[in-house]
Design a protein around this motif. Structure first.
Motif: not given
Length: 338
Positions: A114-122, A127-135, A287-297
């Protein structure tokens, strides 16, 4: 630009988030620590230099001197507080789960749509752990060939409460695996089966799950909340042309008394300290840019974890393979980085 952060919940995770924003991330200001216990809030605020303390979470979310909110309060508060933050137009870093109820997750998604954008980063920080990033990178560069299977285990020293059950292992512990496997493989689940072996005592036994994906892969997840020996999370991704496995993290080994040994951590905080820092850094950028992080949940990923957990609880109770049925994905959640 300084981002004024309110941390709601002054327990273990709230205290860690407060420390990260206060000490590790330039550009963030710890504005408020909020907890039902004002004494607990005061202790965290004093430790990390927060400007204020409070006990009313809804009032904190609506404050003009708060730019963004971290929700680290009890699980049942996550969806209602997320809805309040969306209504106030405040970005949120919400600890997992968004909700254990898929219906509540859908309510949060409806508010974002309804707001037309994402607010929630879960807060699925793995997803940010190096082990899974390398996988994920090994799969993306083609060196493993087509992904066939992913083996996962998640072991704790002991259950967090005496009344902990196998169903709670699925709803409380396994969502980290449910999410990060989806992230690494880039797919959704279609079915889940769940089993428990028999222990010799009254402690809750491990839960062993087998999941099938939309792309025809098999995933197994062991959740062992009474492993006794230490906190231990590992995974292996098997492809047609090779495999990549996660090592147990140990910074040192010890030689003494005719033994060569490495220690295990007692819980997750040391193991994932850098993942939490990178996650929170991404949130600050969001929060600063309004751009949702590419790998975040996001809220969609919260829904996915809730849906598979609900199916897993049924599978364990009924001794049957259960379908995992996701709704159509709204276009808002298909837009990376928006």
């Amino acid at each position: 630009m300084t981002i004024r952060i309110a941390v709601i919940g002054a327990g273990l995770m709230g205290g860690d988030h407060a420390r990260i924003f206060a000490e590790d991330l330039p550009g963030a200001s710890l504005q408020v620590v909020c907890d039902a216990s004002e004494a607990r809030a005061r202790a965290v605020a004093d430790a990390y230099g927060a400007a204020d303390v409070a006990s009313d979470a809804s009032a904190v979310i609506s404050r003009a001197d708060v730019d963004a909110v971290v929700i680290a309060s009890p699980d049942f508060t996550h969806a209602p507080l997320s809805l309040a933050a969306i209504a106030a137009g405040k970005p949120v870093l919400c600890e997992k789960p968004l909700s254990q109820s898929s219906a509540e997750c859908l309510q949060v998604m409806k508010a974002e749509l309804a707001a037309g954008r994402r607010f929630i980063q879960l807060g699925f920080m793995r997803r940010y752990d190096q082990s899974y990033a390398e996988m994920k990178a090994a799969l993306a560069d083609g060196s493993l060939g087509r992904a066939l299977m992913m083996h996962n285990f998640h072991r704790n020293v002991e259950t967090p409460a005496s009344d902990f059950t196998g169903a709670m292992a699925i709803t409380n512990s396994a969502p980290h695996e449910f999410d990060v496997v989806r992230h690494v493989l880039g797919t959704e689940y279609t079915t889940i089966s769940a089993y428990q072996p028999k222990r010799s005592d009254a402690l809750v036994a491990p839960v062993f799950m087998v999941l099938e994906t939309v792309d025809g892969q098999l995933v197994n997840i062991e959740i062992n909340n009474n492993a006794a020996y230490g906190y231990d999370v590992r995974a292996e991704l098997v492809g047609e042309g090779g495999s990549v496995a996660m090592n147990a993290v140990a910074y040192t080994t010890r030689d003494a008394s005719l033994r060569h040994s490495a220690a295990y951590a007692s819980d997750w905080r040391a193991r994932y300290a850098e993942a939490y820092r990178q996650q929170n850094k991404d949130f600050l950028r969001f929060v600063t840019t309004g751009v949702f992080p590419a790998i975040a949940s996001d809220a969609w990923d919260g829904l996915a974890a809730a849906v598979v957990a609900e199916a897993g609880v049924k599978a364990l109770a009924q001794g049957m393979k259960m379908p995992v049925s996701m709704p159509a994905k709204p276009s808002l959640y298909a837009q990376k980085g928006i």
